[in-house]
Design a protein around this motif. Structure first.
Motif, PDB file in Angstrom:
ATOM      1  N   ILE A 165       0.835  -1.201   0.000  1.00  0.00           N
ATOM      2  CA  ILE A 165       0.000   0.000   0.000  1.00  0.00           C
ATOM      3  C   ILE A 165       0.868   1.249   0.000  1.00  0.00           C
ATOM      4  O   ILE A 165       0.624   2.208  -0.743  1.00  0.00           O
ATOM      5  CB  ILE A 165      -0.948  -0.010   1.217  1.00  0.00           C
ATOM      6  CG1 ILE A 165      -1.968  -1.132   1.087  1.00  0.00           C
ATOM      7  CG2 ILE A 165      -1.649   1.328   1.369  1.00  0.00           C
ATOM      8  CD1 ILE A 165      -2.835  -1.316   2.319  1.00  0.00           C
ATOM      9  N   LEU A 166       1.913   1.224   0.826  1.00  0.00           N
ATOM     10  CA  LEU A 166       2.816   2.375   0.886  1.00  0.00           C
ATOM     11  C   LEU A 166       3.514   2.589  -0.444  1.00  0.00           C
ATOM     12  O   LEU A 166       3.590   3.720  -0.937  1.00  0.00           O
ATOM     13  CB  LEU A 166       3.840   2.164   1.998  1.00  0.00           C
ATOM     14  CG  LEU A 166       4.977   3.197   2.094  1.00  0.00           C
ATOM     15  CD1 LEU A 166       4.423   4.575   2.395  1.00  0.00           C
ATOM     16  CD2 LEU A 166       5.986   2.780   3.151  1.00  0.00           C
ATOM     17  N   TRP A 167       4.026   1.513  -1.052  1.00  0.00           N
ATOM     18  CA  TRP A 167       4.843   1.633  -2.255  1.00  0.00           C
ATOM     19  C   TRP A 167       4.014   1.963  -3.501  1.00  0.00           C
ATOM     20  O   TRP A 167       4.410   2.783  -4.330  1.00  0.00           O
ATOM     21  CB  TRP A 167       5.626   0.336  -2.464  1.00  0.00           C
ATOM     22  CG  TRP A 167       6.528   0.351  -3.661  1.00  0.00           C
ATOM     23  CD1 TRP A 167       6.329  -0.254  -4.869  1.00  0.00           C
ATOM     24  CD2 TRP A 167       7.792   1.027  -3.770  1.00  0.00           C
ATOM     25  NE1 TRP A 167       7.366  -0.007  -5.706  1.00  0.00           N
ATOM     26  CE2 TRP A 167       8.281   0.768  -5.074  1.00  0.00           C
ATOM     27  CE3 TRP A 167       8.542   1.807  -2.895  1.00  0.00           C
ATOM     28  CZ2 TRP A 167       9.504   1.283  -5.509  1.00  0.00           C
ATOM     29  CZ3 TRP A 167       9.761   2.317  -3.333  1.00  0.00           C
ATOM     30  CH2 TRP A 167      10.225   2.052  -4.623  1.00  0.00           C
ATOM     31  N   GLN A 168       2.846   1.320  -3.632  1.00  0.00           N
ATOM     32  CA  GLN A 168       2.072   1.449  -4.864  1.00  0.00           C
ATOM     33  C   GLN A 168       0.932   2.456  -4.780  1.00  0.00           C
ATOM     34  O   GLN A 168       0.462   2.917  -5.826  1.00  0.00           O
ATOM     35  CB  GLN A 168       1.519   0.079  -5.280  1.00  0.00           C
ATOM     36  CG  GLN A 168       2.593  -0.923  -5.647  1.00  0.00           C
ATOM     37  CD  GLN A 168       2.021  -2.217  -6.186  1.00  0.00           C
ATOM     38  OE1 GLN A 168       0.798  -2.428  -6.176  1.00  0.00           O
ATOM     39  NE2 GLN A 168       2.873  -3.104  -6.677  1.00  0.00           N
ATOM     40  N   MET A 169       0.487   2.797  -3.577  1.00  0.00           N
ATOM     41  CA  MET A 169      -0.661   3.676  -3.456  1.00  0.00           C
ATOM     42  C   MET A 169      -0.307   5.032  -2.847  1.00  0.00           C
ATOM     43  O   MET A 169      -0.661   6.083  -3.389  1.00  0.00           O
ATOM     44  CB  MET A 169      -1.748   2.997  -2.605  1.00  0.00           C
ATOM     45  CG  MET A 169      -2.129   1.605  -3.072  1.00  0.00           C
ATOM     46  SD  MET A 169      -2.816   1.575  -4.747  1.00  0.00           S
ATOM     47  CE  MET A 169      -4.342   2.464  -4.498  1.00  0.00           C
ATOM     48  N   VAL A 170       0.400   5.018  -1.727  1.00  0.00           N
ATOM     49  CA  VAL A 170       0.645   6.260  -0.993  1.00  0.00           C
ATOM     50  C   VAL A 170       1.777   7.075  -1.607  1.00  0.00           C
ATOM     51  O   VAL A 170       1.632   8.283  -1.849  1.00  0.00           O
ATOM     52  CB  VAL A 170       0.941   5.950   0.490  1.00  0.00           C
ATOM     53  CG1 VAL A 170       1.260   7.234   1.240  1.00  0.00           C
ATOM     54  CG2 VAL A 170      -0.250   5.242   1.129  1.00  0.00           C
ATOM     55  N   LEU A 171       2.902   6.436  -1.874  1.00  0.00           N
ATOM     56  CA  LEU A 171       4.063   7.182  -2.385  1.00  0.00           C
ATOM     57  C   LEU A 171       3.806   7.846  -3.745  1.00  0.00           C
ATOM     58  O   LEU A 171       4.220   8.987  -3.946  1.00  0.00           O
ATOM     59  CB  LEU A 171       5.291   6.269  -2.460  1.00  0.00           C
ATOM     60  CG  LEU A 171       5.857   5.795  -1.118  1.00  0.00           C
ATOM     61  CD1 LEU A 171       7.139   5.008  -1.330  1.00  0.00           C
ATOM     62  CD2 LEU A 171       6.111   6.973  -0.189  1.00  0.00           C
ATOM     63  N   PRO A 172       3.140   7.174  -4.704  1.00  0.00           N
ATOM     64  CA  PRO A 172       2.866   7.877  -5.970  1.00  0.00           C
ATOM     65  C   PRO A 172       2.003   9.123  -5.805  1.00  0.00           C
ATOM     66  O   PRO A 172       2.100  10.048  -6.613  1.00  0.00           O
ATOM     67  CB  PRO A 172       2.131   6.807  -6.801  1.00  0.00           C
ATOM     68  CG  PRO A 172       2.617   5.510  -6.259  1.00  0.00           C
ATOM     69  CD  PRO A 172       2.778   5.743  -4.786  1.00  0.00           C
ATOM     70  N   LEU A 173       1.175   9.160  -4.766  1.00  0.00           N
ATOM     71  CA  LEU A 173       0.340  10.341  -4.520  1.00  0.00           C
ATOM     72  C   LEU A 173       1.065  11.402  -3.691  1.00  0.00           C
ATOM     73  O   LEU A 173       0.501  12.465  -3.445  1.00  0.00           O
ATOM     74  CB  LEU A 173      -0.937   9.923  -3.785  1.00  0.00           C
ATOM     75  CG  LEU A 173      -1.863   8.960  -4.536  1.00  0.00           C
ATOM     76  CD1 LEU A 173      -3.018   8.522  -3.643  1.00  0.00           C
ATOM     77  CD2 LEU A 173      -2.388   9.617  -5.810  1.00  0.00           C
ATOM     78  N   SER A 174       2.285  11.112  -3.277  1.00  0.00           N
ATOM     79  CA  SER A 174       3.010  12.016  -2.383  1.00  0.00           C
ATOM     80  C   SER A 174       4.306  12.521  -3.009  1.00  0.00           C
ATOM     81  O   SER A 174       5.258  12.831  -2.298  1.00  0.00           O
ATOM     82  CB  SER A 174       3.318  11.302  -1.059  1.00  0.00           C
ATOM     83  OG  SER A 174       2.165  10.721  -0.502  1.00  0.00           O
ATOM     84  N   ARG A 175       4.354  12.597  -4.331  1.00  0.00           N
ATOM     85  CA  ARG A 175       5.592  12.998  -4.992  1.00  0.00           C
ATOM     86  C   ARG A 175       6.030  14.400  -4.588  1.00  0.00           C
ATOM     87  O   ARG A 175       7.226  14.679  -4.458  1.00  0.00           O
ATOM     88  CB  ARG A 175       5.420  12.931  -6.512  1.00  0.00           C
ATOM     89  CG  ARG A 175       5.295  11.515  -7.066  1.00  0.00           C
ATOM     90  CD  ARG A 175       5.436  11.514  -8.578  1.00  0.00           C
ATOM     91  NE  ARG A 175       5.268  10.172  -9.136  1.00  0.00           N
ATOM     92  CZ  ARG A 175       4.146   9.732  -9.647  1.00  0.00           C
ATOM     93  NH1 ARG A 175       3.069  10.514  -9.653  1.00  0.00           N
ATOM     94  NH2 ARG A 175       4.066   8.514 -10.142  1.00  0.00           N
ATOM     95  N   ALA A 176       5.072  15.292  -4.376  1.00  0.00           N
ATOM     96  CA  ALA A 176       5.425  16.678  -4.058  1.00  0.00           C
ATOM     97  C   ALA A 176       6.171  16.779  -2.730  1.00  0.00           C
ATOM     98  O   ALA A 176       7.255  17.359  -2.643  1.00  0.00           O
ATOM     99  CB  ALA A 176       4.165  17.549  -4.016  1.00  0.00           C
ATOM    100  N   VAL A 177       5.597  16.188  -1.698  1.00  0.00           N
ATOM    101  CA  VAL A 177       6.231  16.276  -0.381  1.00  0.00           C
ATOM    102  C   VAL A 177       7.520  15.460  -0.348  1.00  0.00           C
ATOM    103  O   VAL A 177       8.489  15.840   0.325  1.00  0.00           O
ATOM    104  CB  VAL A 177       5.253  15.821   0.718  1.00  0.00           C
ATOM    105  CG1 VAL A 177       4.999  14.335   0.664  1.00  0.00           C
ATOM    106  CG2 VAL A 177       5.767  16.231   2.089  1.00  0.00           C
TER     107      VAL A 177
END
Length: 311
Positions: free
Chosen positions: A203-215
Motif C-alpha cells: 500500500i505504501l509503495w504502490q498507493m501512498v508514495l505515488p500520490l506524495s511525490r510533491a512532499v
C-alpha cells in the motif's frame, strides 16, 4: 466595448475570485513598493554571487588589475576549475560530498517515510508513545557536543563516512510533515487496496508514495542540502585529510588560506591566482543546490503547505 477591455475585466474578475474574501485588494502603491523591495532583495542576493562567479572565471591579469574581486569580466579563464577538477584534493572531496549526499538522502528518506507512514496509521503499535517521544525531541535538545562525540567514538565511527551520515540521518520535523501528508491520502484508496489483499508495504509503495511525490521531493531536497552543506561533522569526526568532504576543504582554502594537495606548484605563482581558486571552490560548492532547487521549487507550495497545515 472593445475585446481588450473585456479581457482585462475578465482577468480582474478571475483575480478577485481567486483571492480569499478576508484579503484586501492590493493598491497600485502597494504593488509598486512590493516590486521595488523584491527587486532590491534579488539584487542583494545575486550581486555577491555574480562577483564570485566572475572572479573565478577571470585570468591573473584581470584580477591583478581589479585589485581583488572582479565586478565586470575582462579576460576569461577556466584554469582554476581545470586545476581543481584535475584529480587533486578538491576533486576527491567533491566525490565524497556527492556520495555522502546521495547515500545519506536515500537512507534518511527511507527511515523518514517508514516512520511517518507507521505514525500516520492510528491503530499501529505504540502509535501515541512513539509520536509523543518524537515530539519531545523537538522541545528538548540533545545532550550536547561532548556526549555526542563520546557516543561516536564508542561506536567506532570516528574518521569514517558513517559519522557524516548517521548523526543527522533523521529529522523529526520532516517526519511530521510526511506523516501529515500521508494522513491526507484518501482512506478509501487504502481500504480498497487492503480489500484486494495488499499488505502495508505494498500500500505504501504502490498507493501512498505515488500520490506524495510533491512532499517527497521537498523533503528529499531538505535532506540533500543538509548533507551537502554539512561542515561541522567533518570538522569534529574526520581526522584523515583524504576523507574530508568539500565543505571542509572549502573552509581550509578560503578561511585558513591553505592550498589543496597537489596544487602548490601552480597556485599563487601568477599562473593561477589564489583568489580565483578560492572563488572557484565556492562556485563548485553552490552549484548542485543552485541546479536542483528550480526543479523542486514547483513542489514547495503543495508539499509543505498541505503537509504542514492540513495535518
Amino acid at each position: 466595448m472593445s475585446d481588450t477591455s473585456v479581457l482585462v475585466e475578465d482577468d480582474e474578475e478571475i483575480g478577485k475570485r481567486r483571492r480569499p474574501p478576508w484579503e484586501e485588494q492590493p493598491t497600485k502603491v502597494g504593488l509598486t513598493a512590493k516590486g521595488v523591495i523584491l527587486g532590491i532583495a534579488l539584487l542583494a542576493i545575486l550581486f555577491p554571487l555574480w562577483i564570485v562567479v566572475v572572479t573565478s572565471l577571470s585570468d591573473a591579469e584581470t584580477i591583478s588589475r581589479a585589485g581583488g574581486l572582479v565586478i565586470w569580466p575582462d579576460g576569461f579563464s577556466l584554469a582554476a576549475y581545470r586545476e581543481l577538477l584535475s584529480g587533486g584534493q578538491v576533486a576527491r572531496s567533491m566525490v565524497i560530498a556527492v556520495g555522502i549526499t546521495v547515500v545519506g538522502t536515500l537512507f534518511s528518506m527511507t527511515i523518514s517515510v517508514l516512520a511517518a507512514y507507521g505514525l500516520s496509521r492510528m491503530g499501529s503499535l505504540w502509535h501515541r508513545p512513539l509520536l509523543m517521544t518524537l515530539l519531545a525531541t523537538m522541545f528538548f535538545g540533545g545532550a550536547g557536543l561532548i556526549p555526542s562525540y563520546l557516543l561516536i567514538q564508542t561506536l567506532g565511527m570516528m574518521n569514517s563516512y558513517s559519522a557524516l551520515i548517521l548523526p543527522m540521518a533523521v529529522n523529526v520535523f520532516n517526519i511530521l510533515v510526511l506523516r501529515a501528508f500521508f494522513m491526507n491520502v484518501g482512506q478509501e484508496i487504502v481500504d480498497s487496496a487492503r480489500i484486494d489483499g495488499a499488505g502495508e508495504f505494498r500500500i505504501l509503495w504502490q498507493m501512498v508514495l505515488p500520490l506524495s511525490r510533491a512532499v517527497l521531493a521537498v523533503i528529499s531536497l531538505f535532506y540533500a542540502v543538509g548533507y551537502w552543506s554539512n561542515w561541522f561533522n567533518g570538522f569534529i569526526y574526520i581526522q584523515d585529510q583524504e576523507k574530508l568532504p568539500l565543505q571542509n576543504v572549502l573552509q581550509q582554502i578560503v578561511i585558513e588560506g591553505e592550498r589543496p594537495a597537489g596544487m602548490a606548484q601552480v597556485i599563487g605563482t601568477g599562473a593561477i591566482p589564489s583568489l580565483a581558486v578560492q572563488t572557484a571552490v565556492m562556485v563548485l560548492a553552490l552549484l548542485p543546490v543552485a541546479v536542483l532547487s528550480p526543479f523542486v521549487q514547483r513542489h514547495f507550495k503543495k508539499g509543505m503547505l498541505i503537509g504542514a497545515v492540513k495535518g
